[in-house]
Design a protein around this motif. Structure first.
Motif, PDB file in Angstrom:
ATOM      1  N   PRO A   1      12.671  -6.255 -10.327  1.00  0.00           N
ATOM      2  CA  PRO A   1      12.514  -5.861  -8.709  1.00  0.00           C
ATOM      3  C   PRO A   1      13.034  -5.361  -7.921  1.00  0.00           C
ATOM      4  O   PRO A   1      12.534  -5.102  -7.306  1.00  0.00           O
ATOM      5  N   PHE A   2      14.129  -4.852  -8.276  1.00  0.00           N
ATOM      6  CA  PHE A   2      14.500  -3.666  -7.185  1.00  0.00           C
ATOM      7  C   PHE A   2      13.855  -2.648  -7.908  1.00  0.00           C
ATOM      8  O   PHE A   2      14.437  -2.321  -6.874  1.00  0.00           O
ATOM      9  N   LYS A   3      13.223  -1.896  -8.607  1.00  0.00           N
ATOM     10  CA  LYS A   3      12.625  -1.141  -8.738  1.00  0.00           C
ATOM     11  C   LYS A   3      11.147  -1.029  -7.500  1.00  0.00           C
ATOM     12  O   LYS A   3      11.151   0.215  -6.921  1.00  0.00           O
TER      13      LYS A   3
ATOM     14  N   ARG B   1       3.155  -3.119 -14.493  1.00  0.00           N
ATOM     15  CA  ARG B   1       4.088  -3.316 -14.898  1.00  0.00           C
ATOM     16  C   ARG B   1       5.795  -3.113 -14.995  1.00  0.00           C
ATOM     17  O   ARG B   1       6.760  -4.201 -15.358  1.00  0.00           O
ATOM     18  N   TYR B   2       5.894  -2.065 -15.029  1.00  0.00           N
ATOM     19  CA  TYR B   2       7.082  -1.304 -14.710  1.00  0.00           C
ATOM     20  C   TYR B   2       8.424  -2.073 -13.711  1.00  0.00           C
ATOM     21  O   TYR B   2       9.293  -2.531 -14.014  1.00  0.00           O
ATOM     22  N   ILE B   3       7.670  -2.349 -13.146  1.00  0.00           N
ATOM     23  CA  ILE B   3       8.079  -2.936 -11.639  1.00  0.00           C
ATOM     24  C   ILE B   3       8.436  -4.252 -11.813  1.00  0.00           C
ATOM     25  O   ILE B   3       9.257  -4.751 -11.051  1.00  0.00           O
TER      26      ILE B   3
ATOM     27  N   LEU C   1       0.931  -1.274  -0.278  1.00  0.00           N
ATOM     28  CA  LEU C   1       0.302   0.619   0.109  1.00  0.00           C
ATOM     29  C   LEU C   1       0.849   1.213   0.536  1.00  0.00           C
ATOM     30  O   LEU C   1       0.490   2.202  -0.690  1.00  0.00           O
ATOM     31  N   ARG C   2       1.591   1.152   0.234  1.00  0.00           N
ATOM     32  CA  ARG C   2       3.389   2.211   0.717  1.00  0.00           C
ATOM     33  C   ARG C   2       3.251   2.922  -0.420  1.00  0.00           C
ATOM     34  O   ARG C   2       3.690   3.642  -0.924  1.00  0.00           O
ATOM     35  N   ILE C   3       4.116   1.686  -1.376  1.00  0.00           N
ATOM     36  CA  ILE C   3       4.503   1.668  -3.052  1.00  0.00           C
ATOM     37  C   ILE C   3       3.847   2.092  -3.640  1.00  0.00           C
ATOM     38  O   ILE C   3       4.140   2.605  -3.815  1.00  0.00           O
ATOM     39  N   ARG C   4       2.598   1.866  -3.184  1.00  0.00           N
ATOM     40  CA  ARG C   4       0.967   2.508  -4.256  1.00  0.00           C
ATOM     41  C   ARG C   4       1.408   4.037  -4.569  1.00  0.00           C
ATOM     42  O   ARG C   4       1.008   4.612  -4.836  1.00  0.00           O
TER      43      ARG C   4
END
Length: 304
Positions: free
Chosen positions: A88-90, A82-84, A50-53
């Motif tokens: 996976p490091f993104k 899709r970008y993330i 949730l924090r990421i979004r």
């Protein structure tokens, strides 16, 4: 010693009728907590994703304000996921930035104090299994627990020689002077399964050599639960090996001395991620216990 290892570690099932409702949950999520002499503002518990979004959406809202493009949240969210997913490091980058903005900056004085030194209350020995993260399960905050993780959360005896676990123990006990050592085992442990499947005449491997540290737990399991299913035997051995590790801790002279002086306590913990329960107990070590033994288990509890 053998009787301690065979001591049952089963706990009564909690009475659901006596449990508190969610409105009476004993923890307060909006509070300041003191760790290492400084206040740590825990804030509200948020799910990492949730924090990421939220971070992603804030970033793109800022971009839209500059470019004056129409809002298209659903499509952008899909594109970002899709970008993330492509790197996976993104996702780790977004998590780190969220941590910095929502934790580090808000508790800057606490982290500045930690930069000068640490004084944790706990030394935690846990499994390397990706499903078993002590900080996540038990809520340890930075500065609270000095942690080492290895396959099957094992503690080799002192005579075993140097290892990353014995080095961590030496530093935690002699330098940090922790007051508690907690060995945390868990359900469906792959290391314990490898131990229970091990053939004495099989070829040597790093895994076999390491899990052999707990061969006494394997033997006592075969004696006490050999007629049960393989899964039940593994569950029994998972708890036996924790007690074996607690006993191995006492083979280190500087640990035995501190336990005898009463400045260090040894604890076992078992995390069942199938039912999300946690069992905790304490190893007592002193002369003149009942039955002439030096060892006993006390303060057993089940958290559910």
């Amino acid at each position: 010693m053998a009787s301690l290892l065979r001591a049952p570690l089963d706990f009564p099932v909690a009475d659901s009728s006596s449990s508190s409702s969610s409105s009476e949950f004993p923890y307060r999520f909006c509070e300041a907590r003191k760790i290492g002499g400084s206040l740590l503002n825990l804030g509200r518990v948020n799910v990492a994703r949730l924090r990421i979004r939220l971070s992603i959406e804030e970033k793109h809202i800022s971009i839209r304000k500059t470019s004056k493009e129409p809002i298209q949240l659903p499509r952008e969210r899909i594109e970002n996921e899709r970008y993330i997913g492509a790197d996976p490091f993104k996702e780790l980058e977004f998590r780190f930035r969220g941590f910095k903005q929502q934790n580090y900056v808000e508790n800057l004085s606490h982290y500045q104090n930690l930069a000068e030194g640490q004084s944790p209350k706990f030394m935690v020995i846990a499994c390397a299994d990706s499903r078993v993260c002590p900080s996540n399960i038990l809520g340890f905050q930075p500065g609270e627990a000095f942690t080492v993780r290895n396959v099957a959360n094992l503690v080799p005896p002192f005579r075993h020689g140097g290892s990353e676990t014995s080095a961590a123990l030496e530093f935690a006990v002699n330098s940090l002077e922790v007051a508690n050592i907690l060995v945390v085992g868990h359900s469906r442990c792959g290391g314990i399964q490898a131990l229970m499947r091990m053939k004495d005449d099989s070829d040597s491997s790093f895994i076999k050599d390491w899990v052999s540290v707990a061969k006494s737990a394997r033997l006592s399991t075969k004696a006490a639960a050999g007629n049960l299913s393989f899964e039940a035997q593994c569950r029994h051995c998972e708890k036996e090996s924790i007690n074996g590790s607690l006993l191995n801790l006492l083979t280190y002279p500087w640990i035995e001395n501190r336990v005898s002086e009463g400045t260090l306590s040894l604890h076992g913990g078992y995390y069942d991620f199938i039912n999300c329960t946690f069992e905790k107990w304490t190893l007592v070590y002193r002369e003149g216990l009942e039955g002439g033994s030096k060892y006993a288990i006390k303060n057993r509890s089940l958290w559910s």
